[in-house]
Design a protein around this motif. Sequence first.
Motif, PDB file in Angstrom:
ATOM      1  N   HIS A  62      -4.847  32.174 -23.794  1.00 34.62           N
ATOM      2  CA  HIS A  62      -3.418  32.490 -23.857  1.00 34.62           C
ATOM      3  C   HIS A  62      -3.192  33.937 -23.431  1.00 34.62           C
ATOM      4  O   HIS A  62      -3.779  34.850 -24.000  1.00 34.62           O
ATOM      5  N   LYS A  86       0.001  25.459 -18.904  1.00 34.81           N
ATOM      6  CA  LYS A  86       1.438  25.399 -19.169  1.00 34.81           C
ATOM      7  C   LYS A  86       1.943  26.832 -19.217  1.00 34.81           C
ATOM      8  O   LYS A  86       1.170  27.781 -19.396  1.00 34.81           O
ATOM      9  N   ALA A  88       5.459  29.609 -20.118  1.00 35.02           N
ATOM     10  CA  ALA A  88       6.724  29.820 -20.804  1.00 35.02           C
ATOM     11  C   ALA A  88       7.870  29.825 -19.802  1.00 35.02           C
ATOM     12  O   ALA A  88       7.667  30.079 -18.604  1.00 35.02           O
ATOM     13  N   ARG A  89       9.051  29.572 -20.290  1.00 36.22           N
ATOM     14  CA  ARG A  89      10.213  29.535 -19.410  1.00 36.22           C
ATOM     15  C   ARG A  89      10.413  30.882 -18.717  1.00 36.22           C
ATOM     16  O   ARG A  89      10.397  31.934 -19.336  1.00 36.22           O
ATOM     17  N   ASP A 115       6.972  28.981 -13.601  1.00 39.46           N
ATOM     18  CA  ASP A 115       8.075  28.110 -13.977  1.00 39.46           C
ATOM     19  C   ASP A 115       8.993  27.986 -12.766  1.00 39.46           C
ATOM     20  O   ASP A 115       9.637  28.955 -12.357  1.00 39.46           O
ATOM     21  N   VAL A 145       8.604  22.614 -18.493  1.00 39.83           N
ATOM     22  CA  VAL A 145       8.091  23.781 -19.203  1.00 39.83           C
ATOM     23  C   VAL A 145       7.697  23.382 -20.620  1.00 39.83           C
ATOM     24  O   VAL A 145       8.410  22.646 -21.296  1.00 39.83           O
ATOM     25  N   GLY A 146       6.538  23.862 -21.051  1.00 40.08           N
ATOM     26  CA  GLY A 146       6.045  23.527 -22.383  1.00 40.08           C
ATOM     27  C   GLY A 146       5.048  22.394 -22.393  1.00 40.08           C
ATOM     28  O   GLY A 146       4.364  22.176 -23.404  1.00 40.08           O
ATOM     29  N   GLU A 147       4.938  21.644 -21.280  1.00 42.84           N
ATOM     30  CA  GLU A 147       3.948  20.573 -21.165  1.00 42.84           C
ATOM     31  C   GLU A 147       2.817  21.019 -20.235  1.00 42.84           C
ATOM     32  O   GLU A 147       3.043  21.758 -19.279  1.00 42.84           O
TER      33      GLU A 147
END
Length: 229
Positions: A62, A86, A88-89, A115, A145-147
């Motif tokens: 991360h 994945k 973040a927005r 993104d 986003v998030g997947e």
Amino acid sequence: MGFRGMFSIVVLVIGGALLAGAFGERRAERVALFDGKTLEGWTTLDGKPVTRGWEVVDGTIHRASRGGDIITTGEFGDFDLRFEWKIARGANSGLKYKFTRFDGRWLGCEYQVIDDGKEGKRTKGSAGALYDICEPNEKKRLRPVGEFNTSRVIVRGSRIEHWLNGEKIIDIDTSSPEWSERIARSKFGKVDGFGKNPRGRIMLQDHGGEVWFRRLTVRRLERSAKSAD
């Protein structure tokens, strides 16, 4: 020759083929670049341990805050790299390969991780692109986003492939006129031999936003191999 003799030959041939395949698979074993628990095998660009910016969370690498780019300790030539990511927005990152020094600068081909927003872009700067060089084709399907998305980079000889969620979205030959034309129009136009170096590191990019990588594995490929399945 009788039936029994012919049967013995067939058994020997099939057995030999299976044995050769088994040994071939051992030579081309898929190796984890991330053990899911530590950042062992990754360093900063100056070869130091990763102590800030990046962390291991729930089996992912991360990027949480500014810490700079991180690279593998090993180099790779022909390979089949697979990873999941994945983001973040509104964030931007990337995975670079064939990453090495060109006239003192660290540079490499980049699988764009970003993104895209709601537009489903297919530009040279969109998700899955070979950044600033090749845009994804019409088979591109990006998850929200998030997947997590599943990605793959195959480098064999002069050929480069990008895959996204099971579809091949880029296929280009670095020895082709098309590559030369695309490089000339890119930000790498004055970098002699860009993308043609036979070996390099793999890099995860710190571009200021949150991103998660997991299940990073690589399989070294034989130059003479015909497929990468």
